[in-house]
Design a protein around this motif. Structure first.
Motif, PDB file in Angstrom:
ATOM      1  N   TYR A  36       0.854  -1.172   0.000  1.00 40.97           N
ATOM      2  CA  TYR A  36       0.000   0.000   0.000  1.00 40.97           C
ATOM      3  C   TYR A  36       0.898   1.233   0.000  1.00 40.97           C
ATOM      4  CZ  TYR A  36      -4.203  -2.614   1.384  1.00 40.97           C
ATOM      5  OH  TYR A  36      -5.287  -3.466   1.419  1.00 40.97           O
ATOM      6  N   GLN A  38       0.738   5.647   1.011  1.00 42.32           N
ATOM      7  CA  GLN A  38      -0.010   6.712   1.646  1.00 42.32           C
ATOM      8  C   GLN A  38       0.618   8.035   1.228  1.00 42.32           C
ATOM      9  OE1 GLN A  38      -0.109   6.651   5.953  1.00 42.32           O
ATOM     10  NE2 GLN A  38      -2.126   7.604   5.972  1.00 42.32           N
ATOM     11  N   HIS A  40       0.847  11.812   1.538  1.00 45.17           N
ATOM     12  CA  HIS A  40       0.604  13.007   2.344  1.00 45.17           C
ATOM     13  C   HIS A  40      -0.606  12.867   3.271  1.00 45.17           C
ATOM     14  CE1 HIS A  40       1.259  17.043   3.563  1.00 45.17           C
ATOM     15  NE2 HIS A  40       0.117  17.495   3.098  1.00 45.17           N
ATOM     16  N   SER A  41      -0.589  11.807   4.115  1.00 49.21           N
ATOM     17  CA  SER A  41      -1.614  11.643   5.151  1.00 49.21           C
ATOM     18  C   SER A  41      -3.011  11.368   4.614  1.00 49.21           C
ATOM     19  CB  SER A  41      -1.653  12.865   6.074  1.00 49.21           C
ATOM     20  OG  SER A  41      -0.429  13.013   6.728  1.00 49.21           O
ATOM     21  N   GLN A  42      -3.121  11.046   3.324  1.00 46.60           N
ATOM     22  CA  GLN A  42      -4.405  10.571   2.816  1.00 46.60           C
ATOM     23  C   GLN A  42      -4.603   9.132   3.275  1.00 46.60           C
ATOM     24  OE1 GLN A  42      -4.539  10.995  -1.437  1.00 46.60           O
ATOM     25  NE2 GLN A  42      -3.756  13.081  -1.391  1.00 46.60           N
ATOM     26  N   GLY A  43      -5.745   8.556   2.992  1.00 47.93           N
ATOM     27  CA  GLY A  43      -5.957   7.158   3.295  1.00 47.93           C
ATOM     28  C   GLY A  43      -5.033   6.274   2.463  1.00 47.93           C
ATOM     29  N   PRO A  44      -4.563   5.179   3.033  1.00 46.89           N
ATOM     30  CA  PRO A  44      -3.692   4.275   2.267  1.00 46.89           C
ATOM     31  C   PRO A  44      -4.378   3.790   0.993  1.00 46.89           C
ATOM     32  CG  PRO A  44      -3.609   3.738   4.586  1.00 46.89           C
ATOM     33  CD  PRO A  44      -4.689   4.756   4.421  1.00 46.89           C
ATOM     34  N   TYR A  46      -4.209   0.882  -2.064  1.00 50.87           N
ATOM     35  CA  TYR A  46      -3.698  -0.419  -2.472  1.00 50.87           C
ATOM     36  C   TYR A  46      -2.881  -0.294  -3.758  1.00 50.87           C
ATOM     37  CZ  TYR A  46      -3.900  -4.984  -4.792  1.00 50.87           C
ATOM     38  OH  TYR A  46      -3.593  -6.135  -5.469  1.00 50.87           O
ATOM     39  N   TYR A  87       4.068   0.957   2.236  1.00 52.66           N
ATOM     40  CA  TYR A  87       3.983  -0.064   3.270  1.00 52.66           C
ATOM     41  C   TYR A  87       3.968  -1.452   2.642  1.00 52.66           C
ATOM     42  CZ  TYR A  87       2.406   3.710   6.361  1.00 52.66           C
ATOM     43  OH  TYR A  87       2.308   4.867   7.101  1.00 52.66           O
ATOM     44  N   LEU A  99      -4.868  -5.946   8.695  1.00 54.12           N
ATOM     45  CA  LEU A  99      -3.600  -5.507   8.134  1.00 54.12           C
ATOM     46  C   LEU A  99      -2.735  -4.935   9.242  1.00 54.12           C
ATOM     47  CD1 LEU A  99      -4.790  -3.697   4.882  1.00 54.12           C
ATOM     48  CD2 LEU A  99      -3.989  -6.051   5.132  1.00 54.12           C
ATOM     49  N   PHE A 101       0.315  -2.666   9.809  1.00 56.47           N
ATOM     50  CA  PHE A 101       1.179  -1.704   9.141  1.00 56.47           C
ATOM     51  C   PHE A 101       2.424  -1.465   9.974  1.00 56.47           C
ATOM     52  CE2 PHE A 101      -1.310   0.226   5.680  1.00 56.47           C
ATOM     53  CZ  PHE A 101      -2.550  -0.318   5.927  1.00 56.47           C
ATOM     54  N   GLY A 102       3.592  -1.476   9.328  1.00 57.58           N
ATOM     55  CA  GLY A 102       4.810  -1.016   9.975  1.00 57.58           C
ATOM     56  C   GLY A 102       4.953   0.475   9.738  1.00 57.58           C
ATOM     57  N   THR A 103       6.167   0.974   9.774  1.00 54.55           N
ATOM     58  CA  THR A 103       6.379   2.401   9.547  1.00 54.55           C
ATOM     59  C   THR A 103       6.660   2.721   8.084  1.00 54.55           C
ATOM     60  OG1 THR A 103       8.677   2.115  10.207  1.00 54.55           O
ATOM     61  CG2 THR A 103       7.138   2.893  11.888  1.00 54.55           C
TER      62      THR A 103
END
Lengths: 111, 114
Positions: A36, A38, A40-44, A46, A87, A99, A101-103
């Motif tokens: 996935y 992301q 600028h802070s939008q929703g992730p 796919y 990610y 899911l 998520f890591g960093t």
């Protein structure tokens, strides 16, 4: 679910291929690799997923090693709009698909 | 086809106040999820609903409650907000649990608790 390891950040020149690596050495035989991103802070969003074989879609290619312990996401011709956090997630497609998520990897595409 | 929508987009609360975050999807998906994302971190699952009428705890459920109102809507409630709940909240949906189908995410609700 298996844990993934990704570099914290990467740079890529616009128009060049961006190759984002991911280690998932503890992956199980029935776990899929998902990517996935992301922006600028939008929703992730796919991108792509795979189990054993390499996969390609209109956005990217996913290369999974034969032992499945690592994979690489390839953006063939990176653009400035591809600047995002990427990610890599492994999950088992059974029961509920939580899911983890890591960093992620922060990809910066520069002109 | 709007996908996953969330309301409100931004909210400021005082400690102890309550509020409900709304999420709706128009893709006829069965499963819905609530995540939170703290600065510099990945998303963490708060609650999920595998299908209408069911809800289950995720990784960080404390301080939250959820309601799967119908197939389209999944709300997240903070009964007594705390500064530690300052975060960006994302709702997601997927066709079914346990398939290869991916999750689709909403645009997020940015919450600040003072």
């Amino acid at each position: 679910d298996a844990k993934t390891t990704q570099p914290t950040s990467m740079d890529c020149a616009e128009g060049r291929a961006a190759n984002l690596p991911c280690n998932h050495s503890t992956i199980s035989g029935n776990e899929y690799v998902y990517w996935y991103r992301q922006i600028h802070s939008q929703g992730p969003q796919y991108i792509i997923h795979g189990l054993k074989n390499n996969e390609t879609n209109e956005m990217a290619s996913l290369i999974i090693t034969e032992d499945r312990k690592s994979s690489t996401l390839i953006l063939p011709h990176a653009t400035l709009r591809d600047t995002a956090v990427y990610y890599c997630i492994v999950r088992v497609a059974i029961n509920t698909d939580k899911l983890i998520f890591g960093t992620g990897t922060r990809l910066q595409v520069f002109p | 086809n709007a996908g996953v929508t969330q309301n409100p987009k931004f909210q400021v609360l005082k400690t102890g106040q309550s509020m409900t975050l709304q999420c709706a999807q128009d893709m006829n998906h069965n499963s819905m999820y609530w995540y939170r994302q703290d600065p510099g971190m990945g998303l963490r699952l708060i609650y999920y609903s595998a299908s209408e009428g069911t809800t289950d705890k995720g990784e960080v459920p404390n301080g939250y409650n959820v309601s799967r109102l119908n197939k389209r809507e999944f709300s997240l409630r903070l009964e007594s907000a705390a500064p530690s709940q300052t975060s960006v909240y994302f709702c997601a949906s997927s066709p079914w649990p346990g398939t290869e189908e991916t999750q689709y995410f909403g645009p997020g609700t940015r919450l600040l608790v003072l």
